[in-house]
Design an enzyme around this catalytic site. Sequence first.
Site, PDB file in Angstrom:
ATOM      1  N   TRP B 158       0.817  -1.271   0.033  1.00 39.59           N
ATOM      2  CA  TRP B 158      -0.117   0.050   0.084  1.00 39.59           C
ATOM      3  C   TRP B 158       0.971   1.151  -0.028  1.00 39.59           C
ATOM      4  O   TRP B 158       1.863   1.372   0.784  1.00 39.59           O
ATOM      5  CB  TRP B 158      -0.849  -0.014   1.179  1.00 39.59           C
ATOM      6  CG  TRP B 158      -1.754   1.179   1.403  1.00 39.59           C
ATOM      7  CD1 TRP B 158      -2.604   1.757   0.431  1.00 39.59           C
ATOM      8  CD2 TRP B 158      -2.123   1.893   2.575  1.00 39.59           C
ATOM      9  NE1 TRP B 158      -3.457   2.645   0.801  1.00 39.59           N
ATOM     10  CE2 TRP B 158      -3.208   2.834   2.224  1.00 39.59           C
ATOM     11  CE3 TRP B 158      -1.459   1.847   3.564  1.00 39.59           C
ATOM     12  CZ2 TRP B 158      -3.593   3.799   3.265  1.00 39.59           C
ATOM     13  CZ3 TRP B 158      -2.125   2.609   4.807  1.00 39.59           C
ATOM     14  CH2 TRP B 158      -2.916   3.687   4.520  1.00 39.59           C
ATOM     15  N   ASP B 239      -0.895  -6.136   9.004  1.00 40.95           N
ATOM     16  CA  ASP B 239      -1.962  -5.147   8.702  1.00 40.95           C
ATOM     17  C   ASP B 239      -3.158  -5.901   8.041  1.00 40.95           C
ATOM     18  O   ASP B 239      -2.957  -6.446   7.168  1.00 40.95           O
ATOM     19  CB  ASP B 239      -1.306  -4.166   7.669  1.00 40.95           C
ATOM     20  CG  ASP B 239      -2.348  -3.038   7.236  1.00 40.95           C
ATOM     21  OD1 ASP B 239      -2.055  -1.945   6.502  1.00 40.95           O
ATOM     22  OD2 ASP B 239      -3.575  -2.938   7.670  1.00 40.95           O
ATOM     23  N   LYS B 275     -13.739  -0.828   5.536  1.00 49.21           N
ATOM     24  CA  LYS B 275     -14.230  -1.571   4.592  1.00 49.21           C
ATOM     25  C   LYS B 275     -15.271  -2.746   4.871  1.00 49.21           C
ATOM     26  O   LYS B 275     -16.339  -2.763   4.465  1.00 49.21           O
ATOM     27  CB  LYS B 275     -12.912  -2.306   3.557  1.00 49.21           C
ATOM     28  CG  LYS B 275     -12.387  -1.474   2.896  1.00 49.21           C
ATOM     29  CD  LYS B 275     -11.366  -0.569   3.507  1.00 49.21           C
ATOM     30  CE  LYS B 275     -10.478  -0.006   2.346  1.00 49.21           C
ATOM     31  NZ  LYS B 275      -9.397   1.011   3.243  1.00 49.21           N
TER      32      LYS B 275
END
Lengths: 412, 426
Positions: B158, B239, B275
């Site tokens: 990311w 993560d 999300k």
Amino acid sequence: MAASIFAAVPRAPPVAVFKLTADFREDGDARKVNLGVGAYRTDEGQPWVLPVVRKVEQMIANDASLNHEYLPILGLPEFRANASRIALGDDSPAIKENRIGSVQSLGGTGALRIGAEFLRRWYNGNNNTATPVYISSPSWENHNSVFVDAGFKDIRTYHYWDAAKRGLDLHGLLDDMEKAPEFSIFILHACAHNPTGTDPTPDEWKQIAAVMKRRFLFPFFDSAYQGFASGSLDKDAWAVRYFVSEGFELFCAQSFSKNFGLYNERVGNLTVVGKDADNVQRVLSQMEKIVRTTWSNPPSQGARIVATTLASPQLFAEWKDNVKTMADRVLLMRSELRSRLESLGTPGTWNHITEQIGMFSFTGLNPKQVEYMIKEKHIYLMASGRINMCGLTTKNLDYVAKSIHEAVTKIQ
Amino acid sequence: MALLQSRRLLAAPRLAAAAAASARASSWWSHVEMGPPDPILGVTEAFKRDTNSKKMNLGVGAYRDDNGKPYVLNCVRKAEAQIASKKMDKEYLPIAGLADFTRASAELALGENSEAFKSGRYVTVQGISGTGSLRIGANFLQRFFKSSRDVYLPKPSWGNHTPIFRDAGLQLQSYRYYDPKTCSLDFSGAMDDISKIPEKSIILLHACAHNPTGVDPRQEQWKELAAVVKKRNLLVYFDMAYQGFASGDINRDAWAVRHFIEQGINIVLAQSYAKNMGLYGERVGAFTVICSDAEEAKRVESQLKILIRPMYSNPPINGARIASLILNSPDLRKEWLVEVKSMADRIISMRTQLVSNLKKEGSSHNWQHITDQIGMFCFTGLKPEQVERLTKEFSIYMTKDGRISVAGVTSGNVGYLAHAIHQVTK
């Protein structure tokens, strides 16, 4: 299993003001009073959600068109513009000249941190961690940590509270500014100084501004009590607006925790005033990068409440009224406390109780007297002698006044 | 002129008064460079300007329903209604956040039967969604993990990982991860690189739904990764931003995290509820440290609070209250599990339909990676020139690396997308 990598992590001391509240909670004495942490309380000693906030929350809840999508990195545009307008004034020349910027932040703390991180990277050179940062003596204890964690290596204090006369040490303050290295950063409390409740008068502010201008000192305002201090938004923003009118480039960290009672929604705003739009745009673009690695984008709920309120003339008027309710109760408690102490003949002078402004008062009680208050009277206040006026109610005024009287007469 | 001014400002402490006056007459910020434009933002801006009715925005990093609209979960709406009816106050949360939320968040990640969870040898603090949680953890490691300054990220990772760790004062390294030739995991490359990472370095792993590639290790591969990481005595930073959202099964998506802990690896973990609960703008997240024992957890927690206080004092309540209510209420939790599965299923279905549509178009390429990959994002394997053609000729917007957000695909536009991809790759 190998020894833990965290085996050597020491236990950090608790933050004093929260420890105070924790101790208060555990105290079983019926007379107990919490004059510690800085949040508004009603005369029943209860938290108060502003009526206008409840109303707007209901509006938001009923609005099916709203969702939980990400805000832009710098925050909700309507919030940012309105929040800065509140600080700088509707007729601000800086707004008219399009040379202001805003960063929605997580409370006043978040605004301070973003500003501090930016200054460390871009002020007085590139990544100049040696720029001195001056914080008032005393100040909110978290100011120090914010600037240390932002990377500044040289944090100093400037004279502020004169314990002997229980007022502002203007001479000491101005002297420190004269002696400060050029380009030093000064953290200024816009109004309702925390913890002393002692603010410079307009004339004193003018003197401060004159020295800062001549010595190229950077003003970083912390405005956590606009409206809450005097009951008037404009009056409480006078210092910030004066500096803007004097042509300063400055930062102003705003908190809406107290004046909107939105403590746990974390609503704050960093207002940036620059020389021109181009400079401000570049500053904001760099602040965006800082925000992106700290929280990416800010929480939406609190910002929506504030933006909706400020943008509607009717809701805005209701809000100002709610703010005045809080400010007035604090003013009443100040005058009631002072008159009781004077009636009791408590040694010393007590006019500072009503001359000071905002949520806090520096009573002048020394640590031993404070200890007496806590241990013997179950009245919780900070070791500095700071009390939160909001902790006073018509029911506990007598008890608190008598206890202060005892502490002052029994303990030296 | 600007450069001259900036040089003067660099030497500021020793400036003569005249030079200082000159610098001061202009702005303090004259030397501040314009920050580089955000690449994804640029894509969205261009998309907004496009007048083609068939345009598609495949850069969006948020879930969209089959009509291309943002989706507020029903369980979220219900939780919000319940919260509103309680008329709670707005008092500050503790620095570490809402306890009911942090406890439930730890249990969600670790599993209710986890020894680490039941023994209390963990600390979980509320963070500002995934970014804020990552940052708290990064700052904590910078301050207390003295063995190394190096964080090893998968290549690619990311985009925001690098600046987060850098701003926290750590250094970035990488290990091989994505194989562009196969559009899948370069497992031997990853194992090779990881086996050579200096002991006691920090390694970051995506728990599931790797961003940006969508390429996740299989369970057997996770086992080998755990073994080598343990052998190298690395500090593992997971993560997890898509638990439940990747496969539709919260336990399956947390398998790697739980396996590592079971192998005796005391991980640190950042979670996001942006999300999987659609709580993007409410900023709900958590940072967890698995410790030796509960006593150590208390010490670690006290230091995390010392880091949080000068950053933003205490976290925002709204999203945490919603998440807490959902996780802790049996009915809402059940409903959430169904909804998160339906989001994951729609994504998986779009992947399947894209591949079958490409076949129907007559594409001879192997598009298996599109269905092998998992989560919101897909590394299509398209080259920059092909991406440019997709944008220019078909008004389909994605990042130059060929990454698409499958969330932007609907049953209404998947055919168009397949057609366009075929045109630029045949």
